[in-house]
Scaffold this active site. Sequence first.
Site, mmCIF file in Angstrom:
data_model
loop_
_atom_site.group_PDB
_atom_site.id
_atom_site.type_symbol
_atom_site.label_atom_id
_atom_site.label_comp_id
_atom_site.label_asym_id
_atom_site.label_seq_id
_atom_site.Cartn_x
_atom_site.Cartn_y
_atom_site.Cartn_z
ATOM 1 N NE ARG A 10 -3.517 2.277 2.594
ATOM 2 C CZ ARG A 10 -3.987 3.001 3.731
ATOM 3 N NH1 ARG A 10 -3.614 2.449 4.909
ATOM 4 N NH2 ARG A 10 -5.061 4.007 3.649
ATOM 5 C CG HIS A 11 -0.845 4.787 -0.863
ATOM 6 N ND1 HIS A 11 -0.960 5.850 0.160
ATOM 7 C CD2 HIS A 11 -2.130 4.630 -1.202
ATOM 8 C CE1 HIS A 11 -2.140 6.106 0.397
ATOM 9 N NE2 HIS A 11 -2.893 5.134 -0.190
ATOM 10 C CD GLU A 13 0.561 9.695 7.738
ATOM 11 O OE1 GLU A 13 0.412 9.043 8.438
ATOM 12 O OE2 GLU A 13 1.140 10.677 7.855
ATOM 13 C CB THR A 14 -1.631 11.147 1.681
ATOM 14 O OG1 THR A 14 -3.184 10.979 1.957
ATOM 15 C CG2 THR A 14 -1.252 10.037 0.471
ATOM 16 C CE1 TYR A 16 -7.927 15.739 1.201
ATOM 17 C CE2 TYR A 16 -5.976 15.509 -0.051
ATOM 18 C CZ TYR A 16 -7.248 16.206 0.158
ATOM 19 O OH TYR A 16 -7.330 17.274 -0.253
ATOM 20 C CG ASN A 17 -3.311 7.889 4.010
ATOM 21 O OD1 ASN A 17 -2.670 7.768 3.354
ATOM 22 N ND2 ASN A 17 -4.801 7.445 3.631
ATOM 23 N NE ARG A 61 -3.929 7.598 -2.626
ATOM 24 C CZ ARG A 61 -4.778 8.209 -3.246
ATOM 25 N NH1 ARG A 61 -4.799 9.086 -3.928
ATOM 26 N NH2 ARG A 61 -6.045 7.447 -3.229
ATOM 27 C CD GLU A 84 -8.759 2.594 -2.336
ATOM 28 O OE1 GLU A 84 -8.969 1.374 -2.683
ATOM 29 O OE2 GLU A 84 -8.487 2.545 -1.121
#
Length: 214
Positions: A10-11, A13-14, A16-17, A61, A84
């Site tokens: 999984r990518h 952290e952004t 938004y996360n 991302r 996603e």
Amino acid sequence: MRSKSIYIIRHGETEYNRLGVVQGSGVDSELNDWGKAQAAAFFDAYEHVPFDRIYTSKLQRTKQTVQAFIDLGIPYESHAGLNEIGWGMREGRTPNNMDNAYYRDLVLAWRNGQVELAAEEGESPMQVRERQLPVIDLILSRPHEKCILIAMHGRAMRILLTTLFNQPLTEMDHYEHSNLCLYKLSYCYPDRQFTLEVSNDITHLLSLEIPHNS
């Protein structure tokens, strides 16, 4: 016996996360500083792996997460089929009780078998599976790629794993995930079977100092 090693992450952290904002496929956010640190830690841990090719979604991302491997000259491809799930009209909104309740009820409906139910102006798990299938077929049609890295997204990863293991979509929440987690699989060509070797592994992140704002 021909086989393929498949690393699925999984990518990182952004922002938004970090804020708990739903991104889905409609918000093309970048990694934040912590996500970049996660990507660097994963690279440090797996730089030695002889990846033949890297596959990412079309969202930046995922590419940013594996950019250090791409910079080594490893070939890569981006596929919208790995994006996603489309969470619909609520993507990118500041979390609120109504939206949280909507998503909670939607995921519960999926667990109860309503996997063709789509988010408002978004996608259903069944639709995501259907767009993933051509990418899966492409990857498996390349036995000369003996070791590959796939960078994608949380819900899409859950859907992909149920497909690879020939499971119903109602089982997808059994595959836990966090930012920059790793699932490692092997695929045996003669019997066309996948074997799960590593699940939701984040040991490569243990050396990171947790930021004060997390």
